[in-house]
Design an enzyme around this catalytic site. Structure first.
Site, PDB file in Angstrom:
ATOM      1  N   GLY A   1     -12.162 -13.582 -19.555  1.00  0.00           N
ATOM      2  CA  GLY A   1     -11.346 -13.194 -20.706  1.00  0.00           C
ATOM      3  C   GLY A   1     -10.506 -11.954 -20.484  1.00  0.00           C
ATOM      4  O   GLY A   1      -9.769 -11.537 -21.378  1.00  0.00           O
TER       5      GLY A   1
ATOM      6  N   HIS B   1       8.765  -0.783  -5.292  1.00  0.00           N
ATOM      7  CA  HIS B   1       9.484  -2.018  -5.677  1.00  0.00           C
ATOM      8  C   HIS B   1       8.914  -2.585  -6.959  1.00  0.00           C
ATOM      9  O   HIS B   1       7.890  -2.120  -7.452  1.00  0.00           O
ATOM     10  CB  HIS B   1       9.450  -3.039  -4.539  1.00  0.00           C
ATOM     11  CG  HIS B   1       8.084  -3.571  -4.213  1.00  0.00           C
ATOM     12  ND1 HIS B   1       7.141  -2.833  -3.551  1.00  0.00           N
ATOM     13  CD2 HIS B   1       7.501  -4.760  -4.475  1.00  0.00           C
ATOM     14  CE1 HIS B   1       6.046  -3.549  -3.394  1.00  0.00           C
ATOM     15  NE2 HIS B   1       6.231  -4.727  -3.964  1.00  0.00           N
TER      16      HIS B   1
ATOM     17  N   HIS C   1       7.300  -5.284  -8.082  1.00  0.00           N
ATOM     18  CA  HIS C   1       6.222  -6.257  -8.277  1.00  0.00           C
ATOM     19  C   HIS C   1       5.123  -5.688  -9.161  1.00  0.00           C
ATOM     20  O   HIS C   1       4.874  -4.485  -9.164  1.00  0.00           O
ATOM     21  CB  HIS C   1       5.632  -6.674  -6.921  1.00  0.00           C
ATOM     22  CG  HIS C   1       6.462  -7.692  -6.204  1.00  0.00           C
ATOM     23  ND1 HIS C   1       6.356  -7.929  -4.866  1.00  0.00           N
ATOM     24  CD2 HIS C   1       7.409  -8.538  -6.668  1.00  0.00           C
ATOM     25  CE1 HIS C   1       7.203  -8.889  -4.514  1.00  0.00           C
ATOM     26  NE2 HIS C   1       7.853  -9.264  -5.601  1.00  0.00           N
TER      27      HIS C   1
ATOM     28  N   ASP D   1       1.971  -5.632  -8.933  1.00  0.00           N
ATOM     29  CA  ASP D   1       0.891  -4.836  -8.327  1.00  0.00           C
ATOM     30  C   ASP D   1       1.372  -3.432  -7.952  1.00  0.00           C
ATOM     31  O   ASP D   1       0.604  -2.622  -7.429  1.00  0.00           O
ATOM     32  CB  ASP D   1       0.259  -5.560  -7.117  1.00  0.00           C
ATOM     33  CG  ASP D   1       1.257  -5.876  -6.017  1.00  0.00           C
ATOM     34  OD1 ASP D   1       2.418  -6.167  -6.326  1.00  0.00           O
ATOM     35  OD2 ASP D   1       0.862  -5.846  -4.828  1.00  0.00           O
TER      36      ASP D   1
ATOM     37  N   ASP E   1       5.457  -2.494   0.328  1.00  0.00           N
ATOM     38  CA  ASP E   1       5.313  -3.844   0.860  1.00  0.00           C
ATOM     39  C   ASP E   1       6.540  -4.130   1.715  1.00  0.00           C
ATOM     40  O   ASP E   1       7.660  -3.863   1.297  1.00  0.00           O
ATOM     41  CB  ASP E   1       5.259  -4.874  -0.273  1.00  0.00           C
ATOM     42  CG  ASP E   1       3.999  -4.733  -1.117  1.00  0.00           C
ATOM     43  OD1 ASP E   1       3.208  -3.811  -0.844  1.00  0.00           O
ATOM     44  OD2 ASP E   1       3.830  -5.552  -2.041  1.00  0.00           O
TER      45      ASP E   1
ATOM     46  N   ASP F   1       1.425  -1.532   4.980  1.00  0.00           N
ATOM     47  CA  ASP F   1       1.051  -2.783   4.285  1.00  0.00           C
ATOM     48  C   ASP F   1       0.196  -3.681   5.180  1.00  0.00           C
ATOM     49  O   ASP F   1       0.629  -4.092   6.249  1.00  0.00           O
ATOM     50  CB  ASP F   1       2.373  -3.471   3.892  1.00  0.00           C
ATOM     51  CG  ASP F   1       2.214  -4.866   3.304  1.00  0.00           C
ATOM     52  OD1 ASP F   1       1.074  -5.293   3.063  1.00  0.00           O
ATOM     53  OD2 ASP F   1       3.261  -5.507   3.078  1.00  0.00           O
TER      54      ASP F   1
ATOM     55  N   SER G   1       6.086 -15.859   3.526  1.00  0.00           N
ATOM     56  CA  SER G   1       5.481 -14.674   2.927  1.00  0.00           C
ATOM     57  C   SER G   1       6.501 -13.547   2.808  1.00  0.00           C
ATOM     58  O   SER G   1       7.515 -13.518   3.509  1.00  0.00           O
ATOM     59  CB  SER G   1       4.311 -14.234   3.800  1.00  0.00           C
ATOM     60  OG  SER G   1       3.838 -12.980   3.378  1.00  0.00           O
TER      61      SER G   1
ATOM     62  N   HIS H   1       5.418 -10.493   3.341  1.00  0.00           N
ATOM     63  CA  HIS H   1       4.733  -9.388   4.029  1.00  0.00           C
ATOM     64  C   HIS H   1       4.764  -9.570   5.547  1.00  0.00           C
ATOM     65  O   HIS H   1       4.787 -10.694   6.054  1.00  0.00           O
ATOM     66  CB  HIS H   1       3.279  -9.304   3.558  1.00  0.00           C
ATOM     67  CG  HIS H   1       3.134  -9.024   2.093  1.00  0.00           C
ATOM     68  ND1 HIS H   1       3.066  -7.742   1.587  1.00  0.00           N
ATOM     69  CD2 HIS H   1       3.080  -9.853   1.031  1.00  0.00           C
ATOM     70  CE1 HIS H   1       2.955  -7.804   0.273  1.00  0.00           C
ATOM     71  NE2 HIS H   1       2.961  -9.070  -0.100  1.00  0.00           N
TER      72      HIS H   1
HETATM   73 ZN   LIG Z   1       2.177  -5.418  -3.279  1.00  0.00          ZN
HETATM   74 ZN   LIG Z   2       5.349  -6.676  -3.394  1.00  0.00          ZN
END
Ligand SMILES: [Zn+2]
Ligand SMILES: [Zn+2]
Length: 621
Positions: free
Chosen positions: A114, A139, A141, A143, A228, A260, A431, A433
C-alpha cells in the site's frame, strides 16, 4: 551510404518552430505554461565557464591563505541511493557549508504493502538547514527529483538545474502547491558558486535530455559526480557527453569520482539510443495495423524517436498515462521534443482515425511502462482495447522482479491475437546507463585518486569496484559508501567517521512517515492470513448484553464454514463467562484472553493464523 544518410535526415525531423503542439491535444485538465514566472534565470553568483576558471585561481589562493594552517576535510554523506536503486541524494560538506546533489524517490518493495513512494529521511538536513547553500540536480528522473517537494515542505533550499530539469521539477512543485521556491536554471557548461563550493555542470548523456555530471571544486580538490550517464556517440539530440571537459579535469587532478553503477555487471557498451529509432522505422514502415508502444514516461529520447517514425509514416499519436502527458507537454514546450503541429491527438479522438493512422504511446501512473498495457490487454482500460489488428511494441526492459508479470502481459496480448515485439525479439530498447567499457572510459578520463561507486545495489557497487580495481585503482582507494555514513576526504587520505540519521520514509496517500514497520507488519499479516473480528456489547457492570458476533474477511469462505464460525462464537462465550466468574473486568485483559483462546483454536483446526480483533462496546443507558 547516401541513402542511409538521407533516411536518417528524414527520420530526425526537426521543424524550426518548437512550441507547436497545441495544449488541448495532449490531454485534458493538465495545465501548461503557468510555470515560467517561477523559474528564475541563474542568480548573480553564476559565472560563465571562462570567468569561472579565472575566479578559480583567485578562489583557491584565497582558500589556501585561509587554510594554510590546516584545511578542513571534505565530507560526503549519502542519504540514499547506496545499495539500492532509487532515492538518490548525496550531501557534500565543507566547513560550515553544505550542498546537496539530487533528491529522488524510490518505489516501494513488494513487502511495502500500500505504500506509494519511499523518500529519504531528511532529519540531518532539517537540523543543518542554515548551512545548506543549495540543491543541485543532475537530471529530471524520479529517482533524482521525486523527493524535492517533500524536502521543500520541511526546509526551503534554492535549487539549481538545467532548463528541462527545472521544468519537470516545477510540475512537481505545482502539484504540491509549493510556490515560494527559488528554482534557478543553469546551462550545461556553467559554473556556480555555492558557499565554499564551485559547482560545475558538465553536459552528460542519458535517457532524458539536459542531464549533467557535476564537478564540485573544493579547497581540498575536485570531486566529479557522474549522475546517471551513458556514452552515446550518436545521441538523437546530438548532445554528446562532454568527454573533453572530463579529460581536462582528469589532467588537472580529481580527488574523487562518484560514478553510476546501474549496469556495472554488464560487459561491453550500451547501444546508442539511435539504434532503437532504426528498429522503430522498420516496424512502422508499411505497417497496416494500429501501433501501440509501451515505454517509460521519463524516456523523452524514446518518445522523440516514436514521434519521428510516426511523422514519417503519417500517423497521429495519442498518449495514455498522466505522467507521460505531463512529461511530453513540458518537453515540447521547452523545445526538447521536436514535432509538427497537431501530431498529438487526445485519446478520446482515436475513433476518428483508422488503425493505420494511429500510434498510441502508453505508460502507467508512475511512469512504469506495463500497467496501462495490462488493463488494455484484459479489456479493463477505459479508452483503449487491444485487438488482433494491433502491433504492440514493448520498448522497455522489465523492472527487476517484474519479469514474470511482464511475461504474462505478453502472453495475454498474444492470446488476443496482437502482434507483440519486445526486447527479446528485436532491439526495441536500450539502457540509459553505461556498461563496463563506458565505465572504464569514465575512470580513465577522470583518473580520480579515490573511486566511489554509487547508484546501485550492493552487487552492482561491487562489480563497479572490481572494474576500477582492474584499471589499477588500489583497493584502499576504492570506497564503498553506506547511506548515512560520513566519508571524510582530503588530499592525503580518506576515512569513514561517524554516521547521521538516514533511512526510508514511506509515503502513503497524504501521509508522510506515518506508516512505519508496525503498520506494514499488520498489512502483511492481513494480506496473508485475513481477519476475524469478534464484537461483544457489555453493560457498565461488565455483563454481556449482546453478542458475541463474529465477522471474518480473507480468512475462510463463511458460507462453507458455518460450523467453524459457530465454534468460534461458543469459545468466545465460554471465555466471557470465565472472565465474569473470575471477576475480570478490565477490557484489555478480556480482549487478550479472547484473542489467545481463538488463536490456539484456529491454528489447530485450520493451520491458519488470521489477525484476531476483539471489540467490546459499552451499552450506555
Ligand atoms: Zn537514476
Ligand atoms: Zn536517470
Amino acid at each position: 551510404m547516401t541513402e542511409n544518410t538521407n533516411a536518417k535526415k528524414k527520420r530526425n525531423f526537426k521543424p524550426k518552430a518548437k512550441k507547436n503542439v497545441s495544449k488541448e491535444n495532449l490531454g485534458k485538465g493538465t495545465k501548461v505554461g503557468a510555470k515560467k514566472k517561477e523559474i528564475k534565470k541563474a542568480p548573480k553568483k553564476v559565472v560563465s565557464k571562462k570567468e569561472a576558471s579565472n575566479e578559480a585561481v583567485v578562489d583557491l589562493k584565497q582558500v589556501e591563505n585561509d587554510f594554510s594552517f590546516k584545511k578542513s576535510n571534505l565530507k560526503i554523506i549519502p542519504l540514499g541511493g547506496i545499495e539500492e536503486i532509487g532515492k538518490n541524494i548525496t550531501v557534500f560538506e565543507y566547513d560550515n557549508d553544505i550542498i546537496i546533489v539530487d533528491c529522488g524517490v524510490a518505489f516501494p518493495e513488494d513487502d511495502m504493502l500500500g505504500i506509494d513512494l519511499v523518500i529519504p529521511d531528511f532529519t540531518y538536513l532539517v537540523k543543518n538547514q542554515d548551512r545548506i547553500k543549495g540543491l543541485v540536480i543532475t537530471h529530471g528522473h524520479e529517482d533524482h527529483i521525486g523527493s524535492i517537494p517533500y524536502l521543500l515542505k520541511e526546509i526551503n533550499v534554492p535549487i539549481y538545474a538545467t532548463k528541462l530539469t527545472c521544468g519537470l521539477i516545477n510540475n512537481k512543485l505545482e502539484e504540491h502547491h509549493l510556490n515560494k521556491v527559488s528554482l534557478n536554471v543553469v546551462n550545461q557548461g556553467q559554473t556556480i558558486v555555492l558557499g565554499k563550493f564551485r559547482v560545475e555542470f558538465i553536459r552528460s548523456c542519458h535517457s532524458i535530455p539536459d542531464s549533467v555530471a557535476i564537478a564540485i571544486h573544493t579547497p581540498v580538490g575536485t570531486v566529479v559526480h557522474t549522475g546517471d550517464f551513458k556514452i552515446d556517440y550518436t545521441p538523437i539530440d546530438d548532445q554528446k557527453i562532454d568527454l573533453g571537459r572530463l579529460a581536462e579535469l582528469g589532467n588537472k587532478g580529481v580527488l574523487a569520482l562518484l560514478s553510476d553503477s546501474t549496469n556495472s555487471e554488464r560487459k561491453g557498451y550500451t547501444m546508442s539510443e539511435s539504434t532503437v529509432g532504426e528498429v522503430f522505422n522498420k516496424l512502422f514502415f508499411n505497417c497496416k495495423k494500429r501501433i501501440v508502444v509501451a515505454t517509460f514516461a521519463s524516456n523523452m529520447h524514446r518518445v522523440q524517436q516514436i514521434v519521428n517514425s510516426a511523422v514519417e509514416n503519417n500517423r497521429k499519436i495519442a498518449v495514455c498515462g498522466r505522467s507521460m502527458i505531463r512529461m511530453i507537454e513540458t518537453s515540447v514546450e521547452l523545445g526538447y521534443i521536436h514535432c509538427p503541429k497537431d501530431l498529438f491527438i487526445d485519446v478520446d479522438m482515436i475513433k476518428n482515425y483508422s488503425d493505420d493512422q494511429l500510434v498510441i504511446i502508453t505508460t502507467g501512473s508512475q511512469g512504469e511502462p506495463m500497467s496501462a498495457l495490462t488493463r488494455m490487454a484484459t479489456g479493463e482500460h477505459r479508452k483503449v482495447n487491444i485487438s488482433s489488428n494491433d502491433l504492440v511494441i514493448i520498448s522497455a526492459s522489465p523492472i527487476p522482479g517484474n519479469e514474470k508479470f511482464v511475461a504474462k502481459v505478453i502472453d495475454d496480448l498474444m492470446k488476443i491475437g496482437a502482434e507483440v515485439v519486445y526486447s527479446a525479439l528485436a532491439d526495441v530498447h536500450v539502457s540509459g546507463h553505461a556498461c563496463q567499457e563506458e565505465q572504464k572510459l569514465m575512470i580513465s578520463l577522470v583518473r580520480p585518486k579515490y573511486f566511489i561507486p554509487v547508484h546501485g545495489e550492493y552487487r552492482q557497487l561491487i562489480a563497479h569496484r572490481n572494474t576500477a580495481r582492474l584499471m589499477g585503482i588500489s583497493a584502499e582507494n576504492v570506497l564503498l559508501m553506506k547511506n548515512g555514513k560520513i566519508l571524510e576526504l582530503n588530499e592525503r587520505e580518506a576515512k569513514f567517521t561517524t554516521s547521521v540519521t538516514s533511512g526510508n520514509v514511506m509515503v502513503d496517500g497524504l501521509g508522510v512517515g506515518d506508516v512505519g514497520n508496525i503498520v506494514l507488519r499488520d498489512r502483511q499479516h492481513l494480506s496473508q492470513d485475513g481477519l476475524i473480528i469478534v464484537t461483544v456489547t457489555m453493560d457498565q457492570k461488565g455483563k454481556v448484553v449482546a453478542g458475541p458476533d463474529v465477522i471474518s474477511r480473507g480468512f475462510v469462505y463463511v458460507r462453507e464454514s458455518e460450523n467453524l464460525m459457530e465454534e468460534v462464537k461458543s469459545l468466545v462465550n465460554v471465555e466471557l463467562m470465565r472472565c465474569e466468574d473470575n471477576h475480570i473486568k478490565d477490557w484489555s485483559t478480556i480482549k487478550n484472553n479472547i484473542r489467545d483462546v481463538l488463536k490456539d483454536y484456529v491454528l489447530e483446526t485450520t493451520k491458519r493464523n488470521p489477525m484476531i480483533l476483539p471489540i467490546i462496546e459499552e451499552l450506555k443507558n
